[in-house]
Design a protein around this motif. Structure first.
Motif, PDB file in Angstrom:
ATOM      1  N   ARG A 179       0.852  -1.186   0.000  1.00  0.00           N
ATOM      2  CA  ARG A 179       0.000   0.000   0.000  1.00  0.00           C
ATOM      3  C   ARG A 179       0.888   1.237   0.000  1.00  0.00           C
ATOM      4  NH1 ARG A 179      -3.022   1.704   5.000  1.00  0.00           N
ATOM      5  NH2 ARG A 179      -2.441   3.709   4.081  1.00  0.00           N
ATOM      6  N   LEU A 180       0.278   2.412  -0.024  1.00  0.00           N
ATOM      7  CA  LEU A 180       1.010   3.658   0.146  1.00  0.00           C
ATOM      8  C   LEU A 180       0.724   4.238   1.520  1.00  0.00           C
ATOM      9  CD1 LEU A 180       0.537   5.410  -3.321  1.00  0.00           C
ATOM     10  CD2 LEU A 180       2.326   3.843  -2.576  1.00  0.00           C
ATOM     11  N   ILE A 181       1.585   5.154   1.955  1.00  0.00           N
ATOM     12  CA  ILE A 181       1.378   5.859   3.219  1.00  0.00           C
ATOM     13  C   ILE A 181       0.430   7.032   2.964  1.00  0.00           C
ATOM     14  CG2 ILE A 181       2.502   7.301   4.971  1.00  0.00           C
ATOM     15  CD1 ILE A 181       4.934   5.589   4.798  1.00  0.00           C
ATOM     16  N   TYR A 182      -0.411   7.329   3.941  1.00  0.00           N
ATOM     17  CA  TYR A 182      -1.295   8.479   3.814  1.00  0.00           C
ATOM     18  C   TYR A 182      -0.471   9.726   3.512  1.00  0.00           C
ATOM     19  CZ  TYR A 182      -4.635   5.290   5.956  1.00  0.00           C
ATOM     20  OH  TYR A 182      -5.434   4.209   6.230  1.00  0.00           O
ATOM     21  N   PRO A 183      -0.999  10.619   2.689  1.00  0.00           N
ATOM     22  CA  PRO A 183      -0.196  11.762   2.237  1.00  0.00           C
ATOM     23  C   PRO A 183      -0.001  12.820   3.301  1.00  0.00           C
ATOM     24  CG  PRO A 183      -2.435  11.958   1.423  1.00  0.00           C
ATOM     25  CD  PRO A 183      -2.345  10.611   2.084  1.00  0.00           C
ATOM     26  N   THR A 184       0.962  13.663   3.055  1.00  0.00           N
ATOM     27  CA  THR A 184       1.281  14.753   3.974  1.00  0.00           C
ATOM     28  C   THR A 184       0.066  15.621   4.256  1.00  0.00           C
ATOM     29  OG1 THR A 184       3.549  14.783   3.122  1.00  0.00           O
ATOM     30  CG2 THR A 184       2.804  16.742   4.311  1.00  0.00           C
ATOM     31  N   SER A 185      -0.773  15.823   3.249  1.00  0.00           N
ATOM     32  CA  SER A 185      -1.957  16.673   3.427  1.00  0.00           C
ATOM     33  C   SER A 185      -2.875  16.149   4.522  1.00  0.00           C
ATOM     34  CB  SER A 185      -2.733  16.773   2.106  1.00  0.00           C
ATOM     35  OG  SER A 185      -3.137  15.487   1.660  1.00  0.00           O
ATOM     36  N   GLU A 186      -2.970  14.818   4.665  1.00  0.00           N
ATOM     37  CA  GLU A 186      -3.816  14.258   5.718  1.00  0.00           C
ATOM     38  C   GLU A 186      -3.200  14.469   7.087  1.00  0.00           C
ATOM     39  OE1 GLU A 186      -7.076  12.173   5.897  1.00  0.00           O
ATOM     40  OE2 GLU A 186      -7.008  13.918   4.588  1.00  0.00           O
ATOM     41  N   TYR A 187      -1.893  14.277   7.200  1.00  0.00           N
ATOM     42  CA  TYR A 187      -1.248  14.466   8.490  1.00  0.00           C
ATOM     43  C   TYR A 187      -1.259  15.936   8.902  1.00  0.00           C
ATOM     44  CZ  TYR A 187       0.241   9.626   8.340  1.00  0.00           C
ATOM     45  OH  TYR A 187       0.250   8.247   8.300  1.00  0.00           O
ATOM     46  N   ALA A 188      -1.398  16.835   7.922  1.00  0.00           N
ATOM     47  CA  ALA A 188      -1.451  18.264   8.241  1.00  0.00           C
ATOM     48  C   ALA A 188      -2.859  18.731   8.581  1.00  0.00           C
ATOM     49  CB  ALA A 188      -0.914  19.071   7.056  1.00  0.00           C
ATOM     50  N   SER A 189      -3.874  18.221   7.858  1.00  0.00           N
ATOM     51  CA  SER A 189      -5.223  18.764   8.012  1.00  0.00           C
ATOM     52  C   SER A 189      -6.192  17.845   8.744  1.00  0.00           C
ATOM     53  CB  SER A 189      -5.805  19.080   6.628  1.00  0.00           C
ATOM     54  OG  SER A 189      -5.962  17.889   5.868  1.00  0.00           O
ATOM     55  N   ASN A 190      -5.833  16.573   8.893  1.00  0.00           N
ATOM     56  CA  ASN A 190      -6.746  15.616   9.528  1.00  0.00           C
ATOM     57  C   ASN A 190      -5.993  14.768  10.539  1.00  0.00           C
ATOM     58  OD1 ASN A 190      -9.190  14.364  10.005  1.00  0.00           O
ATOM     59  ND2 ASN A 190      -9.156  13.093   8.161  1.00  0.00           N
ATOM     60  N   ALA A 191      -5.116  15.431  11.288  1.00  0.00           N
ATOM     61  CA  ALA A 191      -4.195  14.724  12.179  1.00  0.00           C
ATOM     62  C   ALA A 191      -4.896  13.917  13.258  1.00  0.00           C
ATOM     63  CB  ALA A 191      -3.233  15.724  12.824  1.00  0.00           C
ATOM     64  N   ASN A 192      -6.066  14.325  13.686  1.00  0.00           N
ATOM     65  CA  ASN A 192      -6.763  13.619  14.765  1.00  0.00           C
ATOM     66  C   ASN A 192      -7.378  12.300  14.303  1.00  0.00           C
ATOM     67  OD1 ASN A 192      -6.194  15.598  16.664  1.00  0.00           O
ATOM     68  ND2 ASN A 192      -8.059  16.759  16.198  1.00  0.00           N
ATOM     69  N   ASN A 193      -7.474  12.111  12.994  1.00  0.00           N
ATOM     70  CA  ASN A 193      -8.133  10.915  12.483  1.00  0.00           C
ATOM     71  C   ASN A 193      -7.219   9.989  11.670  1.00  0.00           C
ATOM     72  OD1 ASN A 193     -10.918  11.425  13.374  1.00  0.00           O
ATOM     73  ND2 ASN A 193     -10.866  13.152  11.957  1.00  0.00           N
ATOM     74  N   VAL A 194      -6.240  10.545  11.005  1.00  0.00           N
ATOM     75  CA  VAL A 194      -5.405   9.732  10.130  1.00  0.00           C
ATOM     76  C   VAL A 194      -4.578   8.741  10.956  1.00  0.00           C
ATOM     77  CG1 VAL A 194      -3.560  11.470  10.108  1.00  0.00           C
ATOM     78  CG2 VAL A 194      -3.687   9.766   8.281  1.00  0.00           C
ATOM     79  N   PRO A 195      -4.567   7.458  10.586  1.00  0.00           N
ATOM     80  CA  PRO A 195      -3.756   6.481  11.316  1.00  0.00           C
ATOM     81  C   PRO A 195      -2.272   6.828  11.252  1.00  0.00           C
ATOM     82  CG  PRO A 195      -5.390   5.377   9.953  1.00  0.00           C
ATOM     83  CD  PRO A 195      -5.407   6.823   9.554  1.00  0.00           C
ATOM     84  N   ASN A 196      -1.588   6.603  12.339  1.00  0.00           N
ATOM     85  CA  ASN A 196      -0.157   6.878  12.411  1.00  0.00           C
ATOM     86  C   ASN A 196       0.606   5.618  12.043  1.00  0.00           C
ATOM     87  OD1 ASN A 196       2.279   8.081  12.880  1.00  0.00           O
ATOM     88  ND2 ASN A 196       2.191   7.846  15.104  1.00  0.00           N
ATOM     89  N   MET A 197       1.130   5.584  10.831  1.00  0.00           N
ATOM     90  CA  MET A 197       1.832   4.394  10.366  1.00  0.00           C
ATOM     91  C   MET A 197       3.249   4.752   9.947  1.00  0.00           C
ATOM     92  SD  MET A 197      -0.054   3.818   6.681  1.00  0.00           S
ATOM     93  CE  MET A 197       1.051   2.457   6.291  1.00  0.00           C
ATOM     94  N   THR A 198       4.078   3.731   9.812  1.00  0.00           N
ATOM     95  CA  THR A 198       5.474   3.925   9.453  1.00  0.00           C
ATOM     96  C   THR A 198       5.756   3.278   8.107  1.00  0.00           C
ATOM     97  OG1 THR A 198       6.232   1.852  10.460  1.00  0.00           O
ATOM     98  CG2 THR A 198       6.064   3.781  11.910  1.00  0.00           C
ATOM     99  N   ALA A 199       6.943   3.533   7.590  1.00  0.00           N
ATOM    100  CA  ALA A 199       7.337   2.935   6.316  1.00  0.00           C
ATOM    101  C   ALA A 199       7.374   1.414   6.416  1.00  0.00           C
ATOM    102  CB  ALA A 199       8.701   3.472   5.887  1.00  0.00           C
ATOM    103  N   THR A 200       7.716   0.898   7.581  1.00  0.00           N
ATOM    104  CA  THR A 200       7.750  -0.554   7.762  1.00  0.00           C
ATOM    105  C   THR A 200       6.366  -1.165   7.559  1.00  0.00           C
ATOM    106  OG1 THR A 200       9.581  -0.329   9.336  1.00  0.00           O
ATOM    107  CG2 THR A 200       8.352  -2.403   9.367  1.00  0.00           C
ATOM    108  N   ASP A 201       5.333  -0.443   7.981  1.00  0.00           N
ATOM    109  CA  ASP A 201       3.968  -0.954   7.839  1.00  0.00           C
ATOM    110  C   ASP A 201       3.577  -1.164   6.381  1.00  0.00           C
ATOM    111  OD1 ASP A 201       3.311  -1.020  10.597  1.00  0.00           O
ATOM    112  OD2 ASP A 201       3.018   1.153  10.576  1.00  0.00           O
TER     113      ASP A 201
END
Length: 557
Positions: A522-544
Motif C-alpha cells: 500500500r502507500l502511506i497516507y499523504p502529507t496533506s492528511e497528516y497536516a489537516s486531519n491529524a486527529n483521524n489519520v492512522p499513524n503508520m510507518t514505512a515498515t507498515d
C-alpha cells in the motif's frame, strides 16, 4: 438556475474542454449536474495537471508501471532515475497527488449525488455519479486501506472526516453500484445525452459498467474469510446472468491537439505535446521512460541481443525461472506496446523490445555498454494511437492529432474478460466459460493495440502452464494474471499492481538497487492528511507498508 440549464442544453461534447470552470473552485450551488458531470469524469479542471484523471493517467500509471516492472528509467540518458520507486522508499510525500486529486474528483461526484432535485430531473446523472464514485473509491482504498468515507467528500462542511474501515467502504460502494442500477432501470429523469462523456447517454452500457466494477470489487475479495467471504459469495450470486461491459469503457470530453490542455492527458505526459515537441519537463519526459528488461523478455520470448561491438551482438536468454514460460514465444503485441529496435549486426526481422533492467546503470547487466539512450524501446503505436494502423511512424508530426484525440480508457475490454475468467475459475457455480473468457481477454488486448496474430499466439501458449490455459488451477490463475499484466501495461496498470498484492502473480523481480525483498502492499497516507486531519489519520510507518498488518488493505491481509 433556469438560465444555467438553458445554456447547458446547447453545449456539445466538443465544447466541454472549452470551458474554464472548475467544479473544485466554483460555487457548487450554481452548477447543475449536467454541467458538473463532464468535469467530474475528467477530474475537475481540465486545465490542471493535478486533476483526477490526469493523475490517474500519469502519476498512478507511472507508479504502477514501475512497481510491476513494466517500465524502467532510461539510465543511458538519466543515470539512476526512480531511486524512490526502485528502493522502494515510501513516504507520506511519495505520489501524494494520487490521494489529493482523487479525493477532489470523488467530491464532485458526491456533489451530484447530493444535488437537490425535487422533480427527479437528474436521477440518471446521480446514477452515473454513484458508479464513477465507486470506480474511484476502489482505487483509493486499494492503495491506502482504511480512509475517510461516510464523513468525506463534503467540501468545507467537514475538513476533518473520520476514517472508515476498508470492509465497510467496499460494502457501501457495492450498495451504491446496486442503487445506481436500480435508478437507471427506473427510467426516470432526463437522459444525459452529450453531457455523458463516457457512453453518450446509452444507459444500458452504464448498467453493464456498474456490474463489471461490482465484479472487480468482489474478485478483489477472493482471499477474505469469515463474514466478508459470506458477503462476497452472496453478492457474486446476484451477478449470475448479468451483463458486463462488452467493449472498452472510455471517456472523451473532446480531446484534441488544438492546445496542450485539450490533449488526452496520457498523450501529453508520455508522448507528445500539441506543438509536436516531446515532453521534457521533470517526470513528464518522453526520453525518461523505457521498457523494462523484464517486460522485454516476456514479449520477446525470453530473448535479448547484447551488443559486443558497434556492429555485432549476441543473443541472450535469461536463465531465471520466471522467464522460462516465455521461451520461444514472441508476443504479437510487442511492437504495438513498445518500439522495436534492430540489434547491432542483425536484420529487421530480429528486431526486439530493448529494455533496461530496473536499477542498472550503463555497463551493468541489463544495461550493457554499446547502447545509447536512443536505442532502447519506448511506448509503441498501439498505446499511442490504439488500433489506428494507418499511422506507421512515432514521429511527432504523424501522431500528434490522433494521439491527442484518443479517448482515456477507464476499463478495458481485456480487463473485463480476465475478471470473468477468474470469476469462472474460482466460482464455477455462478460463472462459466473460464477458458473462453481468458482467450477473449487476449484477443481484446490485441484488438485494442491494433496487433495481429491473436489466434496464433493463443495456439502457441495453449500447452504452456502459467502462460496459457493449461495445468492446475493455480497455473491458470498465474496465466490470467500474466496476460492481464501485459494487457494493462500503459493503460490501467494499477489493477495489475492490486492483483499482484492479492495473488503474488505475475512474478515480478525487484530492482537491482532494492533494499528489501518485497514490494509495497500500500502507500502511506499523504502529507496533506497528516497536516489537516491529524486527529483521524492512522499513524503508520514505512515498515507498515511492507508488512501484512492492520494497515494492509483488508483483502490482502
Amino acid at each position: 438556475m433556469a438560465l444555467s440549464a438553458t445554456l447547458l442544453s446547447s453545449i456539445s461534447c466538443n465544447d466541454f474542454l472549452d470551458t474554464n470552470i472548475d467544479p473544485d473552485r466554483a460555487d457548487a450551488n450554481l452548477l447543475t449536474p449536467n454541467y458538473i458531470f463532464p468535469g467530474a469524469v475528467t477530474g475537475g479542471s481540465v486545465f490542471s495537471a493535478t486533476a483526477g484523471s490526469y493523475v490517474q493517467a500519469r502519476v498512478l500509471n507511472a507508479f504502477a508501471s514501475l512497481q510491476m516492472n513494466s517500465l524502467a528509467g532510461n539510465s543511458y540518458s538519466f543515470g539512476t532515475p526512480f531511486v524512490d520507486d526502485y528502493t522502494p522508499n515510501i513516504t507520506s510525500g511519495y505520489n501524494s497527488a494520487i490521494w489529493d486529486a482523487m479525493f477532489r474528483q470523488i467530491t464532485n461526484f458526491q456533489t451530484i449525488i447530493d444535488y437537490n432535485d425535487p422533480n427527479g430531473q437528474y436521477k440518471q446523472f446521480k446514477a452515473m455519479s454513484m458508479i464513477m464514485k465507486a470506480y474511484h473509491v476502489q482505487i483509493l482504498t486499494d492503495l491506502y486501506g482504511d480512509m475517510p468515507y461516510t464523513e468525506a467528500f463534503k467540501r468545507e462542511l467537514n475538513l476533518s472526516p473520520k476514517y472508515d474501515k476498508g470492509e465497510d467502504i467496499y460494502k457501501a460502494s457495492i450498495a451504491d453500484l446496486e442503487s445506481a442500477v436500480q435508478l437507471i432501470n427506473s427510467g426516470t429523469g432526463a437522459n444525459p445525452g452529450s453531457a455523458d462523456v463516457v457512453f453518450g447517454g446509452t444507459m444500458p452500457s452504464w448498467i453493464a459498467f456498474a456490474n463489471t466494477i461490482k465484479l472487480r470489487y468482489l474478485i478483489r475479495m477472493s482471499n477474505v474469510t469469515g463474514e466478508m467471504a459470506t458477503y462476497r459469495d452472496q453478492k457474486l450470486a446476484t451477478l449470475a446472468g448479468a451483463t458486463f461491459s462488452a467493449s472498452n469503457v472510455t471517456m472523451n470530453p473532446g480531446y484534441s491537439s488544438t492546445s496542450d490542455s485539450k490533449q488526452n492527458p496520457w498523450t501529453n505526459y508520455w508522448v507528445v505535446l500539441s506543438s509536436g515537441a516531446r515532453p521534457v519537463s521533470g517526470n513528464q519526459s518522453y526520453t525518461l521512460y523505457t521498457a523494462s528488461e523484464h517486460i522485454a523478455l516476456a514479449l520477446n520470448g525470453n530473448k535479448r541481443y547484447i551488443p559486443t561491438s558497434a556492429t555485432t551482438s549476441v543473443e541472450y536468454n535469461d536463465p531465471r525461472d520466471v522467464y522460462q514460460k516465455f521461451n520461444g514465444i514472441k508476443d504479437g503485441r510487442s511492437g504495438r506496446l513498445f518500439t522495436l529496435i534492430t540489434p547491432a549486426g542483425r536484420d529487421a526481422t530480429e528486431a526486439t523490445v530493448e529494455g533496461v533492467r530496473q536499477g542498472a546503470t550503463p555497463g551493468q547487466a541489463g544495461a550493457e555498454a554499446g547502447r545509447t539512450g536512443n536505442t532502447v524501446s519506448r511506448f509503441g503505436l498501439g498505446l499511442i494511437v490504439g488500433n489506428n494502423t494507418t499511422i506507421t511512424s512515432t514521429a511527432p508530426a504523424d501522431i500528434v492529432a490522433a494521439a491527442s484525440a484518443k479517448p482515456v480508457v477507464l476499463l478495458s475490454k481485456a480487463e473485463t474478460e480476465f475478471l470473468l475468467a477468474e470469476a469462472a475459475l474460482r466460482y464455477p457455480a455462478v460463472f462459466g466459460n473460464d477458458k473462453g473468457h481468458f482467450e477473449a481477454g487476449i484477443t481484446a488486448s490485441y484488438s485494442y493495440l491494433g496487433a495481429t496474430g491473436a489466434a496464433a499466439y493463443i495456439t502457441s501458449i495453449n500447452a504452456v502452464p502459467k502462460l496459457g490455459w493449461t495445468g492446475s488451477n493455480d497455473n491458470k490463475l498465474e496465466a490470467i494474471m500474466t496476460q492481464k499484466w501485459i494487457a494493462l501495461t500503459g493503460i490501467n496498470p494499477e489493477q495489475s499492481f492490486f492483483d499482484y498484492t492479492r495473488t503474488g502473480y505475475p512474478i515480478t523481480p525487484m530492482a537491482t538497487i532494492a533494499t528489501g525483498t518485497v514490494k509495497p502492499n500500500r502507500l502511506i497516507y499523504p502529507t496533506s492528511e497528516y497536516a489537516s486531519n491529524a486527529n483521524n489519520v492512522p499513524n503508520m510507518t514505512a515498515t507498515d507498508v511492507f508488512t501484512k498488518n492492520q494497515f494492509t488493505p483488508f483483502w490482502a491481509r
